[in-house]
Design an enzyme around this catalytic site. Structure first.
Site, PDB file in Angstrom:
ATOM      1  N   CYS A 165       0.813  -1.228   0.000  1.00  0.00           N
ATOM      2  CA  CYS A 165       0.000   0.000   0.000  1.00  0.00           C
ATOM      3  C   CYS A 165       0.846   1.279   0.000  1.00  0.00           C
ATOM      4  O   CYS A 165       0.336   2.354  -0.298  1.00  0.00           O
ATOM      5  CB  CYS A 165      -0.937  -0.008   1.193  1.00  0.00           C
ATOM      6  SG  CYS A 165      -2.093  -1.379   1.137  1.00  0.00           S
ATOM      7  N   HIS A 169      -3.836   7.167   1.844  1.00  0.00           N
ATOM      8  CA  HIS A 169      -4.139   5.803   1.426  1.00  0.00           C
ATOM      9  C   HIS A 169      -5.507   5.416   2.003  1.00  0.00           C
ATOM     10  O   HIS A 169      -5.790   5.655   3.176  1.00  0.00           O
ATOM     11  CB  HIS A 169      -3.043   4.865   1.931  1.00  0.00           C
ATOM     12  CG  HIS A 169      -3.393   3.420   1.776  1.00  0.00           C
ATOM     13  ND1 HIS A 169      -3.843   2.906   0.593  1.00  0.00           N
ATOM     14  CD2 HIS A 169      -3.381   2.390   2.668  1.00  0.00           C
ATOM     15  CE1 HIS A 169      -4.088   1.611   0.753  1.00  0.00           C
ATOM     16  NE2 HIS A 169      -3.819   1.283   2.005  1.00  0.00           N
ATOM     17  N   ASN A 226     -10.088  -0.835  -0.287  1.00  0.00           N
ATOM     18  CA  ASN A 226      -8.645  -0.590  -0.286  1.00  0.00           C
ATOM     19  C   ASN A 226      -8.052  -1.175  -1.568  1.00  0.00           C
ATOM     20  O   ASN A 226      -8.005  -2.393  -1.723  1.00  0.00           O
ATOM     21  CB  ASN A 226      -8.041  -1.257   0.966  1.00  0.00           C
ATOM     22  CG  ASN A 226      -6.537  -1.093   1.055  1.00  0.00           C
ATOM     23  OD1 ASN A 226      -5.889  -0.678   0.093  1.00  0.00           O
ATOM     24  ND2 ASN A 226      -5.977  -1.440   2.202  1.00  0.00           N
TER      25      ASN A 226
HETATM   26  N1  COA Z   1     -17.807  -9.216   9.445  1.00  0.00           N
HETATM   27  C1  COA Z   1     -18.240  -9.475  10.705  1.00  0.00           C
HETATM   28  N2  COA Z   1     -17.406  -9.660  11.734  1.00  0.00           N
HETATM   29  C2  COA Z   1     -16.088  -9.594  11.490  1.00  0.00           C
HETATM   30  C3  COA Z   1     -15.578  -9.354  10.198  1.00  0.00           C
HETATM   31  C4  COA Z   1     -16.497  -9.168   9.155  1.00  0.00           C
HETATM   32  N3  COA Z   1     -16.116  -8.926   7.910  1.00  0.00           N
HETATM   33  N4  COA Z   1     -14.240  -9.344  10.259  1.00  0.00           N
HETATM   34  C5  COA Z   1     -13.903  -9.582  11.525  1.00  0.00           C
HETATM   35  N5  COA Z   1     -15.021  -9.737  12.270  1.00  0.00           N
HETATM   36  C6  COA Z   1     -15.107 -10.013  13.689  1.00  0.00           C
HETATM   37  C7  COA Z   1     -13.893 -10.770  14.193  1.00  0.00           C
HETATM   38  O1  COA Z   1     -14.039 -12.156  14.013  1.00  0.00           O
HETATM   39  C8  COA Z   1     -13.875 -10.366  15.631  1.00  0.00           C
HETATM   40  O2  COA Z   1     -14.831 -11.118  16.332  1.00  0.00           O
HETATM   41  P1  COA Z   1     -14.534 -11.592  17.836  1.00  0.00           P
HETATM   42  O3  COA Z   1     -14.392 -10.347  18.636  1.00  0.00           O
HETATM   43  O4  COA Z   1     -15.747 -12.391  18.163  1.00  0.00           O
HETATM   44  O5  COA Z   1     -13.273 -12.387  17.751  1.00  0.00           O
HETATM   45  C9  COA Z   1     -14.336  -8.937  15.568  1.00  0.00           C
HETATM   46  O6  COA Z   1     -15.117  -8.781  14.389  1.00  0.00           O
HETATM   47  C10 COA Z   1     -13.132  -8.011  15.429  1.00  0.00           C
HETATM   48  O7  COA Z   1     -13.503  -6.861  15.921  1.00  0.00           O
HETATM   49  P2  COA Z   1     -12.438  -5.735  16.098  1.00  0.00           P
HETATM   50  O8  COA Z   1     -11.053  -6.296  16.175  1.00  0.00           O
HETATM   51  O9  COA Z   1     -12.902  -4.875  17.209  1.00  0.00           O
HETATM   52  O10 COA Z   1     -12.587  -4.982  14.740  1.00  0.00           O
HETATM   53  P3  COA Z   1     -11.909  -3.628  14.436  1.00  0.00           P
HETATM   54  O11 COA Z   1     -12.757  -2.527  14.935  1.00  0.00           O
HETATM   55  O12 COA Z   1     -10.464  -3.620  14.818  1.00  0.00           O
HETATM   56  O13 COA Z   1     -11.965  -3.610  12.855  1.00  0.00           O
HETATM   57  C11 COA Z   1     -10.611  -3.981  10.930  1.00  0.00           C
HETATM   58  C12 COA Z   1     -11.272  -4.602  12.162  1.00  0.00           C
HETATM   59  C13 COA Z   1      -9.851  -5.036  10.172  1.00  0.00           C
HETATM   60  C14 COA Z   1     -11.677  -3.342  10.049  1.00  0.00           C
HETATM   61  C15 COA Z   1      -9.638  -2.861  11.414  1.00  0.00           C
HETATM   62  O14 COA Z   1      -8.823  -3.368  12.417  1.00  0.00           O
HETATM   63  C16 COA Z   1      -8.783  -2.318  10.304  1.00  0.00           C
HETATM   64  O15 COA Z   1      -9.268  -1.717   9.381  1.00  0.00           O
HETATM   65  N6  COA Z   1      -7.456  -2.465  10.432  1.00  0.00           N
HETATM   66  C17 COA Z   1      -6.554  -1.988   9.419  1.00  0.00           C
HETATM   67  C18 COA Z   1      -6.510  -2.952   8.310  1.00  0.00           C
HETATM   68  C19 COA Z   1      -5.837  -2.401   7.105  1.00  0.00           C
HETATM   69  O16 COA Z   1      -5.927  -1.245   6.847  1.00  0.00           O
HETATM   70  N7  COA Z   1      -5.162  -3.247   6.365  1.00  0.00           N
HETATM   71  C20 COA Z   1      -4.502  -2.874   5.163  1.00  0.00           C
HETATM   72  C21 COA Z   1      -3.334  -2.066   5.486  1.00  0.00           C
HETATM   73  S1  COA Z   1      -2.736  -1.244   4.117  1.00  0.00           S
END
Ligand code: COA
Length: 344
Positions: free
Chosen positions: A118, A271, A301
């Site tokens: 990215c 980004h 993304n």
């Molecule tokens: N739909 C429903 N539930 C989902 C899910 C989806 N698509 N993806 C994950 N979950 C669940 C997980 O299983 C987890 O459940 P659990 O608590 O029972 O284990 C929970 O949701 C995770 O929640 P949380 O960790 O609080 O989510 P979050 O608020 O951190 O959001 C992301 C998760 C991935 C959206 C966020 O962390 C993010 O955007 N991170 C950056 C990722 C990124 O930018 N990557 C590319 C970099 S260039």
């Protein structure tokens, strides 16, 4: 020589995949995806496996070339460097840049790919700027694009909902006005004024990698061997926390390099990984959210494509005026992060 972006282009696949479409395939929901990421839909490529990124890159580059041609006396013959930032090339080799060069009938100049996920577009823009500033070439075609849909595990809701496919392109060229200004003056005073003017327009870059973030974001192998499929792995929360901490930090660094302040920035082109990251960065920089344009709701993304696609959309919507000072910032696997300040 002072490089400036003189034209932009972008290309998205035709097929729209909405959150509801995904919720029919995996245990997720439109509500979860929207509230956690801001994404409503993304574009997913359906083209033949070997040509997916090439097709998008050609469309994006042709759009940028057409814009440059329409704007003045530009010919594709002037392109002296071709760079493609991607982590999802169609083939292991030749480089996407070489294949793009052939598809666009470009001159036999240096052409190579850059892989920094990215952050890749920023690294390619930095490289092209360095080529132009050092006089190695006057004009560069820089493409950022990815077809992450090939690398995703469509059973993994943690990653599959986040990404989309797409490519963006910019043409970076030595600014004639400032070349003239720099060579026009005769007296020592005039020359010094010219140099200052050119310096003010010089793009600045800050690029880093912590080098130790492999576990947070990785894909072990390419998909070329269909018998050994490998997909992306991500510790979403770690990447989120990293981005919210490092992006404002590196923006601060590049603003200092450019001798400017956040208040002077017309738009922050970040980004597009998560709308909540964009909001958090805006808050930390104490700038209004309106200064942070976004297309994550429509594109997801798009990895190396995200910044040049957004730049092209803003450019075509007339939201970028010549002289505006823009700040770009990207982050991703590495973990890598960077920022640029450039005058439009
Ligand atoms: N739909 C429903 N539930 C989902 C899910 C989806 N698509 N993806 C994950 N979950 C669940 C997980 O299983 C987890 O459940 P659990 O608590 O029972 O284990 C929970 O949701 C995770 O929640 P949380 O960790 O609080 O989510 P979050 O608020 O951190 O959001 C992301 C998760 C991935 C959206 C966020 O962390 C993010 O955007 N991170 C950056 C990722 C990124 O930018 N990557 C590319 C970099 S260039």
């Amino acid at each position: 020589m002072t490089p400036r972006i003189i034209a932009t282009g972008s290309a998205l696949p035709e097929r729209i995949v909405t959150n509801d479409d995904l919720s029919r395939k995996m245990d997720t929901s439109d509500e979860w995806i929207r509230t956690r990421t801001g994404i409503r839909e993304r574009r997913i490529s359906e083209d033949d496996g070997k040509e997916k990124l090439l097709k998008l890159s050609v469309r994006a580059a042709e759009a940028a070339i057409a814009m440059a041609e329409a704007d003045g006396a530009f010919s594709r013959e002037e392109i002296g460097l071709v760079l493609v930032a991607t982590c999802t090339p169609d083939m292991a080799f030749p480089a996407m840049a070489c294949r793009l060069q052939d598809a666009l009938s470009l001159p036999q100049v240096a052409a190579f790919d850059l892989s920094l996920a990215c952050s890749g577009f920023l690294a390619a823009l930095d490289t092209a700027s360095a080529y132009i500033e050092s006089g190695r070439c006057r004009t560069a075609l820089v493409v950022g694009g990815d077809v992450m849909s090939r690398m995703l595990n469509w059973d993994d809701r943690n990653t599959a909902v986040l990404f989309g496919d797409g490519a963006g392109a910019v043409i970076l060229s030595a600014d004639e006005r400032f070349i003239a200004a720099c060579t026009g003056g005769n007296t020592a005073e005039e020359k010094s004024a010219d140099e200052k003017a050119a310096d003010a327009f010089r793009p600045r870059f800050a690029l880093h990698s912590d080098g130790g973030g492999e576990a947070a974001l990785y894909c072990k192998a390419m998909y070329f061997n269909e018998n050994e499929p490998e997909s992306e792995h991500m510790d979403g929360r770690k990447v989120f926390e990293f981005a919210v901490r490092k992006v404002p930090e590196v923006i601060g660094e590049v603003l200092r390099l450019a001798g400017t302040d956040a208040e002077d920035i017309s738009l922050f082109v970040l980004h597009q990984a998560n709308y909540r990251i964009i909001e958090a960065v805006a808050k930390r920089l104490k700038r209004p959210i309106e200064k942070f344009p976004h297309n994550i709701e429509r594109c997801g993304n798009t990895t190396a494509g995200s910044m040049p696609i957004l730049l092209d959309e803003l450019n075509r919507e007339g939201k970028l005026r010549r002289g505006d000072v823009l700040c770009l910032s990207g982050f991703g696997a590495g973990l890598s992060y960077g920022a640029a300040v450039l005058r439009w």
